[in-house]
Design a protein around this motif. Sequence first.
Motif: not given
Length: 231
Positions: A135-136, A162-164, A171-174, A185-187
Motif C-alpha cells: 500500500f505504501f 513513513q508507514l510501517e 506506525s506513521m509519520l504524517l 484515520e484517513l490513512v
Amino acid sequence: MKVRIKFCKYGMMKFIGHLDMMRFFQKALRRAEIPVKYTEGYSPHMVMSFASPLGVGLTSDGEYFDLELTEEMAEAEALERLNREMVEGVKVLRFFPVPGDKKNKAMTLVEAASWTAFPAPGLLPENWKSLLSSFFQQEEILITKETKRSSREVNIRPLIYQLEPEGESISMLLAAGSRENLKPELVTGAFCSWAGIPVTEFSFTYHKKETFARTADGELAPLDALTGEES
C-alpha cells in the motif's frame, strides 16, 4: 520571556476537547502562580497559543503550547508547580524558553506528527504487514474528500512520510500543521479500503507520539529539540 510547554494527554482526558483544554490550562497556570503575561484592553487574556488542536478521542505524548511570561522562571520550579495542578490524564513534560519572534511560533513551526494506530483485535488479516508495505509503495493513494458543497479526489500519498508495522500496530509519520494536515484515520481508512478490510469508526484507536518542525537543513525534529536558531 516566551516559553514553550510540552505535555501529554491520556486516559479519560482524551474525551476533553481543545477549547476545554485551553481553559483547563488557563486555570492551572493561575493556580500555579506562573507569571503569565496578559493582553491589554477591556478584556485581557493570557498570551498563549497551542501548536495544533488534538482531536477528541486521541491521546498524545507530544502536545505543545507557547506562553509569554512577565519574568523568567526555572523549568524545574515551573514543572513542579504545574504538575501539582494537573489532573489524572495530563502531565507537563517540558517548560523551556524559545525566541519571541513570530517565525518561532509553535503553530507556525509544525510540519509533521508521528502516530501509532492500534487496530481492534482480529481486525487485520495475517498478511497485513506485507499488504501495508505494498500500500505504501503506491505512487498515488486517492481518497474522496467531502466538503459542505462538493466532494473531490485527493492524493494523500505525498503527505505520508513513513508507514510501517510497529509490533501489531501501525506506525506513521504524517504531514501536519497549517499548510498540510493529514489525519491518521484517513490513512488507516484508505489502507483498509484498498485491502478489502471492513472497518467502522471504532476499528482503530490513535496515539500521537510526537509533533515535529522542520530544521534549516530540511530535517524533521521534535518541537522541544529546537531553540529557534535551528528553524
